[in-house]
Write a protein that holds these residues in place. Structure first.
Motif, PDB file in Angstrom:
ATOM      1  N   CYS A 182      44.997  45.111  46.466  1.00  0.00           N
ATOM      2  CA  CYS A 182      44.164  46.245  46.042  1.00  0.00           C
ATOM      3  C   CYS A 182      43.561  46.968  47.241  1.00  0.00           C
ATOM      4  CB  CYS A 182      43.052  45.776  45.103  1.00  0.00           C
ATOM      5  SG  CYS A 182      43.646  45.257  43.482  1.00  0.00           S
ATOM      6  N   ARG A 183      43.020  46.215  48.191  1.00  0.00           N
ATOM      7  CA  ARG A 183      42.392  46.825  49.371  1.00  0.00           C
ATOM      8  C   ARG A 183      43.400  47.585  50.227  1.00  0.00           C
ATOM      9  NH1 ARG A 183      40.595  41.946  51.290  1.00  0.00           N
ATOM     10  NH2 ARG A 183      41.679  42.484  53.193  1.00  0.00           N
ATOM     11  N   VAL A 184      44.503  46.940  50.553  1.00  0.00           N
ATOM     12  CA  VAL A 184      45.490  47.540  51.457  1.00  0.00           C
ATOM     13  C   VAL A 184      46.131  48.779  50.820  1.00  0.00           C
ATOM     14  CG1 VAL A 184      47.725  47.174  52.575  1.00  0.00           C
ATOM     15  CG2 VAL A 184      45.937  45.427  52.738  1.00  0.00           C
ATOM     16  N   TYR A 185      46.562  48.654  49.574  1.00  0.00           N
ATOM     17  CA  TYR A 185      47.237  49.780  48.943  1.00  0.00           C
ATOM     18  C   TYR A 185      46.274  50.898  48.561  1.00  0.00           C
ATOM     19  CZ  TYR A 185      51.712  47.484  49.133  1.00  0.00           C
ATOM     20  OH  TYR A 185      52.870  46.903  49.582  1.00  0.00           O
ATOM     21  N   ALA A 186      44.995  50.569  48.386  1.00  0.00           N
ATOM     22  CA  ALA A 186      43.992  51.626  48.186  1.00  0.00           C
ATOM     23  C   ALA A 186      43.907  52.483  49.453  1.00  0.00           C
ATOM     24  CB  ALA A 186      42.636  51.032  47.847  1.00  0.00           C
ATOM     25  N   ALA A 187      43.950  51.836  50.617  1.00  0.00           N
ATOM     26  CA  ALA A 187      43.924  52.576  51.875  1.00  0.00           C
ATOM     27  C   ALA A 187      45.195  53.420  52.042  1.00  0.00           C
ATOM     28  CB  ALA A 187      43.761  51.620  53.054  1.00  0.00           C
ATOM     29  N   VAL A 188      46.335  52.847  51.704  1.00  0.00           N
ATOM     30  CA  VAL A 188      47.596  53.592  51.774  1.00  0.00           C
ATOM     31  C   VAL A 188      47.578  54.755  50.783  1.00  0.00           C
ATOM     32  CG1 VAL A 188      50.101  53.414  51.386  1.00  0.00           C
ATOM     33  CG2 VAL A 188      48.892  51.567  52.564  1.00  0.00           C
ATOM     34  N   GLY A 189      46.864  54.565  49.675  1.00  0.00           N
ATOM     35  CA  GLY A 189      46.788  55.576  48.630  1.00  0.00           C
ATOM     36  C   GLY A 189      46.164  56.891  49.066  1.00  0.00           C
ATOM     37  N   ILE A 190      45.507  56.906  50.196  1.00  0.00           N
ATOM     38  CA  ILE A 190      44.941  58.156  50.718  1.00  0.00           C
ATOM     39  C   ILE A 190      46.047  59.179  50.956  1.00  0.00           C
ATOM     40  CG2 ILE A 190      43.721  59.162  52.702  1.00  0.00           C
ATOM     41  CD1 ILE A 190      42.155  56.468  52.809  1.00  0.00           C
ATOM     42  N   ALA A 191      47.250  58.708  51.182  1.00  0.00           N
ATOM     43  CA  ALA A 191      48.381  59.614  51.392  1.00  0.00           C
ATOM     44  C   ALA A 191      48.708  60.425  50.138  1.00  0.00           C
ATOM     45  CB  ALA A 191      49.619  58.820  51.819  1.00  0.00           C
ATOM     46  N   VAL A 192      48.381  59.904  48.959  1.00  0.00           N
ATOM     47  CA  VAL A 192      48.719  60.597  47.709  1.00  0.00           C
ATOM     48  C   VAL A 192      48.048  61.968  47.641  1.00  0.00           C
ATOM     49  CG1 VAL A 192      48.675  60.499  45.194  1.00  0.00           C
ATOM     50  CG2 VAL A 192      49.192  58.437  46.506  1.00  0.00           C
ATOM     51  N   HIS A 241      54.732  62.988  48.160  1.00  0.00           N
ATOM     52  CA  HIS A 241      53.618  62.819  47.229  1.00  0.00           C
ATOM     53  C   HIS A 241      53.980  61.810  46.131  1.00  0.00           C
ATOM     54  CE1 HIS A 241      50.262  63.769  44.634  1.00  0.00           C
ATOM     55  NE2 HIS A 241      51.048  64.265  43.697  1.00  0.00           N
ATOM     56  N   VAL A 242      55.133  61.979  45.526  1.00  0.00           N
ATOM     57  CA  VAL A 242      55.556  61.076  44.446  1.00  0.00           C
ATOM     58  C   VAL A 242      55.803  59.666  44.994  1.00  0.00           C
ATOM     59  CG1 VAL A 242      57.376  60.608  42.751  1.00  0.00           C
ATOM     60  CG2 VAL A 242      56.457  62.925  42.999  1.00  0.00           C
ATOM     61  N   LEU A 243      56.459  59.552  46.129  1.00  0.00           N
ATOM     62  CA  LEU A 243      56.690  58.231  46.728  1.00  0.00           C
ATOM     63  C   LEU A 243      55.372  57.533  47.059  1.00  0.00           C
ATOM     64  CD1 LEU A 243      59.759  58.786  49.076  1.00  0.00           C
ATOM     65  CD2 LEU A 243      59.644  57.341  47.041  1.00  0.00           C
ATOM     66  N   ALA A 244      54.441  58.286  47.637  1.00  0.00           N
ATOM     67  CA  ALA A 244      53.138  57.696  47.964  1.00  0.00           C
ATOM     68  C   ALA A 244      52.433  57.223  46.697  1.00  0.00           C
ATOM     69  CB  ALA A 244      52.276  58.707  48.719  1.00  0.00           C
ATOM     70  N   ALA A 245      52.529  58.013  45.628  1.00  0.00           N
ATOM     71  CA  ALA A 245      51.886  57.624  44.369  1.00  0.00           C
ATOM     72  C   ALA A 245      52.513  56.349  43.812  1.00  0.00           C
ATOM     73  CB  ALA A 245      51.984  58.761  43.352  1.00  0.00           C
ATOM     74  N   VAL A 246      53.815  56.282  43.826  1.00  0.00           N
ATOM     75  CA  VAL A 246      54.502  55.106  43.276  1.00  0.00           C
ATOM     76  C   VAL A 246      54.235  53.874  44.139  1.00  0.00           C
ATOM     77  CG1 VAL A 246      56.781  54.101  42.853  1.00  0.00           C
ATOM     78  CG2 VAL A 246      56.291  56.426  42.097  1.00  0.00           C
ATOM     79  N   VAL A 247      54.363  54.036  45.448  1.00  0.00           N
ATOM     80  CA  VAL A 247      54.230  52.900  46.364  1.00  0.00           C
ATOM     81  C   VAL A 247      52.780  52.434  46.495  1.00  0.00           C
ATOM     82  CG1 VAL A 247      54.461  52.228  48.790  1.00  0.00           C
ATOM     83  CG2 VAL A 247      56.329  53.411  47.647  1.00  0.00           C
ATOM     84  N   ALA A 248      51.816  53.349  46.448  1.00  0.00           N
ATOM     85  CA  ALA A 248      50.421  52.967  46.646  1.00  0.00           C
ATOM     86  C   ALA A 248      49.685  52.688  45.340  1.00  0.00           C
ATOM     87  CB  ALA A 248      49.689  54.053  47.432  1.00  0.00           C
ATOM     88  N   VAL A 249      49.785  53.581  44.391  1.00  0.00           N
ATOM     89  CA  VAL A 249      49.002  53.438  43.165  1.00  0.00           C
ATOM     90  C   VAL A 249      49.578  52.348  42.262  1.00  0.00           C
ATOM     91  CG1 VAL A 249      48.113  54.623  41.124  1.00  0.00           C
ATOM     92  CG2 VAL A 249      48.224  55.826  43.305  1.00  0.00           C
ATOM     93  N   GLY A 250      50.886  52.232  42.220  1.00  0.00           N
ATOM     94  CA  GLY A 250      51.505  51.203  41.381  1.00  0.00           C
ATOM     95  C   GLY A 250      51.011  49.802  41.686  1.00  0.00           C
TER      96      GLY A 250
END
Length: 153
Positions: free
Chosen positions: A54-64, A9-18
């Motif tokens: 923004c587009r790609v990492y927003a999609a990855v952000g679903i993991a958060v 959860h924390v890794l996904a937040a850092v990697v995607a939301v950042g």
């Protein structure tokens, strides 16, 4: 298993939301630069790159939230007020990104590529991005402080 979900959860937040936070924040300034020099290929490339991040990492952000729900479930805190508030704020941030920020970036990028179209307001986009960032900062604070927790914080 709880620690495993929490780490993911924390890794996904850092990697995607950042990256989304940074790229979305840089976009309005890059848009102003692109408008000051119509036809500037480098400025357009910067806009395309920031929008793609923004587009790609927003999609990855679903993991958060996926890993967040798994973590909350294993901790038995799904009904906690701080978590419900975090879920609502996260949903608001995701909606803001998907429904307002990304479409505004697409419109501004299309206008900048055709030079001559109305590019939209970089100021409005900056404001929306600021609200998005504020929502994420609030969620981060809630996740750390967890009102009513027994961690002694």
């Amino acid at each position: 298993m709880t620690k495993f979900f929490l780490v993911l959860h924390v890794l996904a937040a850092v990697v995607a939301v950042g990256p989304v936070t940074v790229a979305a924040s840089m976009f309005p300034k890059a848009l102003r630069h692109a408008h000051s020099g119509p036809g500037d290929g480098e400025a357009l490339t910067t806009l395309r790159t920031l929008h793609r991040i923004c587009r790609v990492y927003a999609a990855v952000g679903i993991a958060v939230p996926v890993f967040g729900f798994a973590t909350a479930s294993s901790l038995g805190v799904l009904g906690s007020a701080w978590l419900i508030a975090s879920i609502l704020l996260t949903a608001g941030a995701a909606g803001l990104l998907a429904l307002l920020i990304l479409p505004a970036q697409e419109g501004a990028l299309a206008a900048a590529e055709t030079s001559g179209s109305d590019p939209g307001s970089p100021g409005r986009l900056a404001m929306l991005t600021g609200v998005f960032n504020l929502l994420w900062a609030t969620v981060t604070v809630l996740m750390i402080i967890r009102p009513g927790s027994t961690t002694g914080v």
